[in-house]
Design a protein around this motif. Structure first.
Motif, short mmCIF file in Angstrom:
data_model
loop_
_atom_site.label_atom_id
_atom_site.label_comp_id
_atom_site.label_asym_id
_atom_site.label_seq_id
_atom_site.Cartn_x
_atom_site.Cartn_y
_atom_site.Cartn_z
N ALA A 216 32.63 -24.92 29.67
CA ALA A 216 32.63 -25.94 28.62
C ALA A 216 33.50 -25.47 27.47
N ASP A 217 33.91 -26.42 26.62
CA ASP A 217 34.74 -26.08 25.47
C ASP A 217 33.94 -25.30 24.46
N GLY A 218 34.54 -24.24 23.92
CA GLY A 218 33.85 -23.39 22.95
C GLY A 218 34.40 -23.50 21.56
N THR B 42 40.68 -17.86 13.44
CA THR B 42 39.75 -18.57 14.32
C THR B 42 40.52 -19.37 15.37
N PRO B 43 39.86 -19.74 16.46
CA PRO B 43 40.55 -20.58 17.47
C PRO B 43 41.07 -21.89 16.90
N VAL B 44 40.35 -22.47 15.95
CA VAL B 44 40.82 -23.71 15.34
C VAL B 44 42.12 -23.48 14.59
N ASN C 103 34.92 -31.43 26.28
CA ASN C 103 34.71 -30.97 27.66
C ASN C 103 35.46 -31.85 28.65
N GLU C 104 35.38 -33.17 28.42
CA GLU C 104 36.07 -34.10 29.32
C GLU C 104 37.57 -33.85 29.32
N ASN C 105 38.11 -33.57 28.12
CA ASN C 105 39.54 -33.27 28.03
C ASN C 105 39.90 -32.07 28.91
N LEU C 106 39.07 -31.04 28.86
CA LEU C 106 39.32 -29.84 29.67
C LEU C 106 39.32 -30.17 31.16
N PHE D 291 35.89 -20.76 25.40
CA PHE D 291 35.08 -21.40 26.43
C PHE D 291 33.63 -20.90 26.32
N LYS D 292 32.72 -21.67 26.87
CA LYS D 292 31.33 -21.23 26.94
C LYS D 292 30.74 -21.71 28.27
N PRO D 293 29.67 -21.07 28.70
CA PRO D 293 29.12 -21.44 30.02
C PRO D 293 28.46 -22.81 29.99
#
Length: 1495
Positions: free
Chosen positions: A1193-1195, A1058-1060, A1203-1206, A1242-1244
């Motif tokens: 947005a962060d996925g 997984t991404p995590v 999201n703010e971090n991105l 990522f996600k929309p």
């Protein structure tokens, strides 16, 4: 004055006896002069003169009656006798006169005029005749000379008024007699007494004469010109001044000192004070006046210098004329010779010469510097001794004799200094040493040459004080790293004149090649010099030195091994500089010095009865005879000695070069085939296609060699020549069935054919390196038997190296190994273990080699021919040690055994039945189970529960054993407990890898991934009680991380990470243990280089930005840049699009925060990425990727904070990229494509309004933005400083010409968001240099808090895209199981590209829409692979606002007439990180495994 002369003459008078006799009266009373009309006949005159002479000889000075002598003496001075036409009369008269001088001393009974007539007779008539020993009156001539010398009668010449002319004639005559050839018809040589008496005569004159004319000094000094080849050459070159000296004519020089030279030397030493004054006056007219002519007023010089300060050192104002320079050069050469012969006469000249060292004129300073250096070295006008003949192909080696090269004595060139110059002239010596710091590189270069000669000759044989010698050696070493290439080159050439023993004894006393700053170390650094002449000459020199030293190294000489053993490593490591010129030089040196083609030079004789016997003899060329097998063994030994001494990085290069041979041969075969079809340009069909293919191949070769245009021209000439014999010779070189002798003869014949052809001189330079690269010279089938023999005998400690080389041959060149596999199997059969007896330690390497071969050619292993052999392999699988022996044995059985299913079940049953942790052979049983799980999954399925029970409950979950060794941070040698856990983990991993594609593996894989991820996350801890020793934890963490990477090589298994968990895996790069970080990076580069891992794993590499181990960090930078070059050639954008993943990784970094200090830390990761990846061609795409991250947005962990971090990172990255662009003087273009990011991370965004809000907001404070420029500039300065530390300067890129009339719009002009304040460009701070240390932030460090004091010296390569194919790529071997899973090596047509894996989907992606597909560059034919097309969109659609804004920007922007490099045209599909746009980019073209590292 007369009284003084009388006293001088009286010294030779015989002392009076105690009792005086009565004076003897002369009895001779016959007339000698006739009266008018009655002359004495010649016959009577001769009779009378003889009688008189005999009587005079019998008289002693104190016995003779002076009164009776005077009448006869006056008659002897009569003109009729003095000027008689008969030579005999003149000769006898002269004899009588010199006797009168003796008897009448100290006062001669003659007037001044008579004396003048007498000495005119002697000087003009008698002395020249001495040159003819066959003259009938030679005895009388010699008597006159002897009498003048013994009784010093010659002093009377000084009583004659205006005698200077006669004196000059006498000096000239004497030197002419001695310097010219004998005039005797019989060839009789002059007596040695002539030289002795003439020296005495001239010495008396010099001592007694009140003054001597300049002609006399000229005559004396001219004798030393015999030692000056330039002057001698000018006298025989039809009047040409400064004609070049033909060194090949040195055999025509005199072999012994000429008598005239000797006499001049003796005269100088006999009267040093007076000669010193005379010679001082002579040289002052040349040197002092010349020095004055060079000191032109500074105002005059300034007019000539103009505004250039850089060239003012060498381009001085108009000074001396060419004639003056020639005269001064001649005078300085004579000074060298005078110091060797008579140093005492130079006491007045040395101060003037010292003044020359301070003159403004460079030519004068250079003359003075060279002259002082040669005087100190005892080198005369003839120059230094000839360069020693170091022959790396000699056998036995020159290093095994008493002296590697003994020069024959030659009085002209053998350095000899009669006195210690530093002792006699300390002031001048100190001034000479100061020239090391001269502003002119010409002077520093001459100084370096001089110091090299001083060290080489031990100051002319006088010897140097130990401290003084070390001081000179230190300065000499510093000259090798001088900023000017002329100084470095002069120093390298000076070392080239050292004999081998001098290199070891003198240069070696300054430190070995491993000691930084020593002469040898700095010399080795020059192999990476950016100047081609420097790295070429230093490589040749080092190659020759090691070629000679190899014999002593093989013989176990520890001192030579320590001093010179690292030479091959330093040469091969130069490939990491990634310079085509250096790569070619390495290829040439490898087979011309390190492993010379002609080594050993003996011709073979036929073996008797098939046996091989080497008779040890000190005379290698005697009739003892060597069979071909003997020579092969000698050659194989040298190769093993070379490999044994290689350091790890160099060994990778060596093995990579041999590994590339097979793929390179495929390319070469294709090239030869195209040449045959081209048929010299005459084709009936397919002309266009053939020419296009040939053009692609030639273009490819042009990129692998320096001077691409020349290479292309040469290869077209070769194709048009259409020499079929040359084609066949090259095929002989590549054929696995060719023995070494055949390859050697083929290269030799090919070289001769090219030399004799009309193809041009450069074709040989082009073709030979290509032939070397594809020829089987090291891994020849002739060497395999000898290497196998060394694995058994371990002779000279080469057994381990032989195992290693044998494994390489079996892996990379199994066809070569094929003919000898039976021999290896017999060895294994004899080494097989039993339940009670262990196998030899080296057997595991033999098994590894055999296993690699069995996977490629299973039918060739004779396992089914012998029951004993199969039983041997079964015993290795049951009882082998170390456990890897069982693994390799199982591989062989499962690859080649006809009854493998049955034997697999037997082995499995034996391994699991009664398994007990810690029992007999329990590690071997685990290893067998592990390999059976991979290769025999069906046989293992029935016992799956038992296997899992053994692996998990009985091994992995068992409590760790406590021991002091396990509490250390890193266990270099794991204990049995950790070895067992390693094999247990391998069982679980191999079981997952063995499942067929039809089986759903999620259920089986979930617990395994859970365990591995826990080990990664918990730093290797798996126990709930947290009792695992530190050493075990670290080993478990790297094992787990590497096993996750191995599993991810399978597409369906990678989907389970997984991404995590991927982010947790990436944090292994921050482990405090350097061994973990290094092992993880190595494994990452290995799998990525083989194209086995999905491209998302590239992002992890950039988390090494704060890596404290500079060697590791430099390795990563070099490797990433080589991958960047490979992707650029295939027009793939993998590394550019991976930037989004890097930003995602940073957004989820445990240390991430939005405060300024943390963001500065995070900026270093982005800068590390830019330094490794960014170029002028791809900076716009990288910027576009950074922009796109702000539109999603962060996925991974959806939250407003994530999201703010991105968005913060997106703005930070954009700001850094803009500053990076400005600091490098680049100009970004708007990237025309549409990029969509991977949906897995990522996600929309939820709405258009939210997207607009994010785009309008500035997420990075302006205060921080203003400080970023200093961060970027610091990083760039560190890059340049690193380049300077390595002795190299950043290379300048060629400027990209701008299209006229087209205004380029920068990206920042179309940004929709508010941007930080821009700054002026600094064109002088270019990023064209090589990579360096990144600046360590002063802000808070991340949690791992790693520290390192490691230092490294690294030569850096250019940032340019062109010609950046790594010379040492393909260095990493594939996994043991890799060969069974991948295609055969023969299916990979491109020799320097990585093996392409099947297309994989990293995760759901969004496609890229572009304008048109680019036309691929002409390349050699490759197997086509279908690209996956379609407009699949299962991800995040870009926001409407972004699309609308992008269209508006593209409409507004002016499109350049020519699309810049790095702009991707066409419709290409981005699998998250990689774009596949054509068969070239995404198909089957194999790419090289780029594992270059840099130390």
């Amino acid at each position: 004055m007369a009284r003084g002369r009388r006293s001088a003459a009286t010294e030779v008078v015989v002392e009076e006896e105690e009792e005086q006799d009565v004076p003897s009266t002369l009895k001779f009373n016959q007339p000698l002069v006739g009266r008018p009309g009655k002359q004495v006949s010649v016959g009577d005159l001769l009779t009378r003169l003889k009688a008189l002479c005999e009587e005079l000889r019998g008289l002693e000075q104190d016995e003779a009656d002076r009164e009776s002598l005077e009448p006869v003496a006056k008659e002897l001075a009569h003109q009729s006798l003095i000027q008689h036409k008969d030579a005999g009369v003149r000769a006898w008269t002269a004899c009588c006169v010199v006797d009168m001088f003796r008897l009448c001393a100290p006062d001669a009974p003659y007037t001044a005029q008579q004396l003048k007539d007498i000495f005119t007779l002697i000087v003009v008539k008698i002395m020249p005749l001495i040159a003819d020993p066959s003259n009938p009156y030679n005895g009388q001539h010699l008597y006159v000379l002897r009498s003048l010398a013994e009784f010093k009668s010659i002093v009377l010449l000084t009583d004659i008024p205006s005698s200077s002319h006669l004196t000059s004639v006498l000096f000239t005559t004497c030197f002419d007699v001695l310097s010219g050839p004998s005039k005797a018809e019989s060839g009789e040589e002059l007596s040695k007494n002539v030289e002795h008496h003439m020296t005495a005569v001239l010495s008396i004159l010099i001592d007694e004469a009140p003054s001597l004319s300049s002609d006399v000094v000229d005559v004396i000094v001219a004798q030393f010109l015999w030692a000056d080849p330039i002057t001698l050459g000018a006298s025989t070159s039809k009047g040409k001044k400064n004609a070049p000296v033909d060194t090949k004519q040195s055999t025509l020089r005199r072999k012994e000192v000429p008598p005239a030279y000797n006499m001049a030397k003796n005269l100088c030493n006999a009267c040093p004070d007076k000669i010193a004054r005379l010679i001082g006056t002579y040289f002052s007219s040349v040197i002092v006046d010349f020095t004055s002519s060079g000191n032109v007023p500074s105002k005059h010089r300034a007019r000539h210098r103009g505004d250039s300060d850089d060239e003012s050192d060498d381009q001085e104002a108009k000074g001396p004329s060419e004639d003056e320079i020639n005269d001064a050069s001649k005078a300085h050469r004579l000074l060298r010779e005078l110091w060797r012969c008579a140093p005492g006469v130079l006491q007045d000249i040395i101060p003037h010469l010292q003044e020359e060292l301070g003159t403004e004129n460079v030519q004068l300073r250079q003359l003075a510097t060279e002259t002082f250096g040669d005087m100190i070295s005892g080198i005369g006008a003839a120059g230094p001794p000839p360069r020693p003949e170091l022959n790396p192909a000699a056998y036995p080696s020159q290093s095994l004799g008493p002296s590697a090269s003994v020069r024959a004595y030659n009085f002209l060139t053998t350095p000899t200094s009669p006195n210690s110059f530093p002792t006699q002239h300390p002031g001048a010596y100190h001034s000479f040493l100061q020239r090391k710091h001269d502003k002119s590189p010409i002077i520093r270069a001459s100084w370096a040459t001089s110091v090299g000669r001083i060290l080489m000759t031990s100051a002319g044989g006088v010897g140097l004080d130990l401290d003084e010698e070390q001081k000179l050696l230190k300065s000499f070493a510093e000259s090798l790293i001088d900023s000017d290439e002329r100084v470095r080159l002069a120093t390298v050439r000076a070392i080239d004149h050292f004999e081998f023993n001098d290199v070891v004894q003198k240069l070696g006393s300054n430190g070995s090649m491993s000691d930084p700053g020593s002469v040898l170390s700095n010399l080795a650094d020059r192999v990476k010099d950016k100047k081609s002449v420097l790295h070429a000459e230093s490589m040749k020199l080092l190659g020759k030195i090691w070629g000679v030293a190899e014999g002593a190294i093989a013989d176990g000489n520890e001192r030579i091994t320590r001093l010179l053993g690292p030479i091959p490593s330093r040469i091969l490591e130069a490939c990491y500089v990634n310079d085509p010129e250096i790569n070619v030089q390495v290829d040439l040196i490898l087979f011309e010095a390190l492993l010379p083609l002609s080594y050993p030079p003996m011709k073979p004789k036929a073996a008797v009865n098939g046996s091989s016997q080497i008779v040890k003899d000190s005379q290698p060329n005697s009739e003892q005879g060597y069979t071909e097998a003997d020579l092969d063994k000698i050659r194989a030994e040298r190769q093993l000695v070379l490999v044994k001494g290689l350091e790890e990085k160099a060994k990778k290069v060596f093995f990579a070069k041999q590994g590339n041979q097979a793929a390179g041969a495929t390319y070469m075969e294709q090239f030869l085939k195209m040449c045959e079809e081209y048929n010299g340009g005459v084709m009936n069909t397919g002309e266009k296609e053939t020419k296009k293919k040939l053009e692609g191949l030639i273009s490819y070769y042009g990129k692998t060699l320096p001077d691409s245009s020349r290479v292309v021209d040469d290869l077209w000439k070769f194709a048009k020549a259409h020499d079929r014999r040359s084609y066949q010779l090259i095929r002989f070189c590549m054929a696995p069935e060719s023995d070494y002798r055949k390859v050697f003869k083929s290269i030799k014949e090919l070289r001769k054919r090219i030399e004799d052809s009309q193809a041009g001189p450069t074709l040989l330079e082009t073709l030979i390196p290509l032939v070397y690269r594809v020829s089987l010279l090291c891994y020849s089938k002739s060497h395999v038997p000898a290497i196998i023999e060394y694995t058994r005998s371990d002779d000279k400690g080469l057994g381990g190296t032989a195992h290693e080389v044998l494994k390489e041959i079996s892996t990379k060149h199994p066809k070569v190994f094929k003919t000898h596999v039976k021999d290896l199997c017999k060895v294994l059969e004899s080494e097989a273990p039993t339940q009670k007896t262990a196998n030899p330690p080296g057997a595991v390497d033999d098994l590894k080699a055999c296993a690699a071969f069995a996977k490629r050619f299973p039918a060739e292993v004779p396992i089914n021919e012998s029951r004993k052999l199969i039983q041997s392999f079964l015993n290795f699988a049951r009882y082998g040690s170390p456990p890897k022996a069982a693994k390799h044995a199982v591989t062989i059985i499962m690859s080649s055994d006809n009854k493998k299913e049955m034997h697999a079940k037997e082995l499995l049953a034996h391994s699991i039945k009664g398994f007990e942790y810690g029992g007999d052979h329990f590690l071997t049983k685990l290893a067998s189970i592990s390999q059976l799980s991979l290769l025999a999954p069906e046989e293992c399925e029935d016992e799956a529960d038992t296997i899992l029970e053994i692996a998990v409950n009985r091994t992995l979950l068992k409590a760790h054993s406590a021991s002091p060794d396990a509490e250390v941070e890193w266990m270099e040698t794991p204990d049995d407990d950790m070895i067992a856990r390693t094999w247990a983990l391998r069982i679980l991993v191999n079981r997952l890898r063995s499942f067929s594609p039809e089986v759903d593996i999620k259920e089986a894989a979930t617990p395994v991934y859970a365990m591995l991820n826990r080990m990664v996350k918990e730093s290797g801890e798996i126990s709930k009680k947290k009792t695992t020793p530190q050493g075990h934890k670290n080993l478990q963490r790297i094992l787990a991380a590497n096993f996750v990477l191995k599993l991810s090589c399978s597409r369906r298994l990678d989907a389970l990470l997984t991404p995590v968990d991927f982010n947790e895996l990436a944090l292994v790069t921050h482990d405090p243990c350097i061994q973990i970080r290094k092992a993880f990076a190595t494994k990452l580069m290995k799998y990525l280089g083989q194209n086995r891992l999905p491209t998302r794993y590239y992002a992890i590499l950039f988390l090494y930005a704060y890596e404290p181990d500079q060697n590791l960090k430099e390795s990563l930078i070099t490797w990433i840049r080589s991958r960047r070059a490979a992707f650029a050639i295939r027009k793939e954008t993998t590394l550019e699009t991976i930037f989004a993943r890097l930003l995602s990784l940073l957004a989820h970094h445990p240390d991430f925060d939005t405060d300024h200090a943390t963001l500065k830390i995070m900026s270093e990761y982005i800068l590390f990425y830019l330094k490794s990846v960014a170029t002028q061609n791809n900076i716009s795409l990288i910027y576009h990727v950074a922009q796109r991250v702000k539109g999603v947005a962060d996925g991974i962990a959806p939250s407003s904070k994530a999201n703010e971090n991105l968005y913060v990172l997106s703005d930070l990255a954009q700001a850094l990229i803009r500053i990076w662009e400005e600091q490098n003087g680049w100009s970004m273009q708007s990237w025309p494509g549409k990029l969509k990011l991977p949906a897995g991370i990522f996600k929309p965004l939820e709405s258009h309004e939210r997207a607009q809000e994010i785009a309008d907001k500035v997420w990075v404070d302006e205060d921080l933005s203003e400080t970023l420029e200093s961060v970027v500039r610091s990083a760039l300065k560190n890059k340049k400083r690193k380049a300077a530390d390595g002795g190299e300067k950043p290379r300048k890129k060629a400027k990209v010409p701008k299209e006229k009339g087209v205004k380029k719009e920068k990206v920042k002009s179309e940004r929709p968001t508010k941007t930080p304040k821009s700054h002026k460009k600094r064109g002088n701070e270019s990023d064209d240099g090589a990579e360096g240390h990144t600046r360590q932030s002063s802000g808070p460090r991340r949690k791992s808090d790693r520290r390192s004091n490691a230092k490294s010296y690294v030569e850096v390569s250019s940032d340019e895209e062109d010609d950046t194919k790594a010379g040492a790529q393909e260095e990493e071997n594939e996994d043991e199981e890799m060969a069974g899973e991948s295609e055969s090596e023969k299916d990979s047509p491109a020799p320097e590209e990585d093996v392409e894996m099947a297309n994989q989907k990293d995760e759901p992606i969004l496609e890229v829409e572009s304008e048109a597909e680019p036309e691929p560059e002409p390349e050699p034919p490759k197997k086509g692979a279908k690209t996956r097309g379609g407009k699949k969109t299962n991800g995040v659609a870009s926001s409407p606002l972004h699309d609308k804004r992008k269209v508006a920007e593209q409409t507004k922007a002016l499109t350049p007439a020519k699309t810049p490099k790095g702009t991707v045209k066409g419709k290409a599909k981005l699998n998250g990180d990689v774009a596949s746009s054509s068969p070239v980019a995404n198909g089957t073209g194999a790419t090289r495994r780029s594992g270059r590292t840099r130390s």
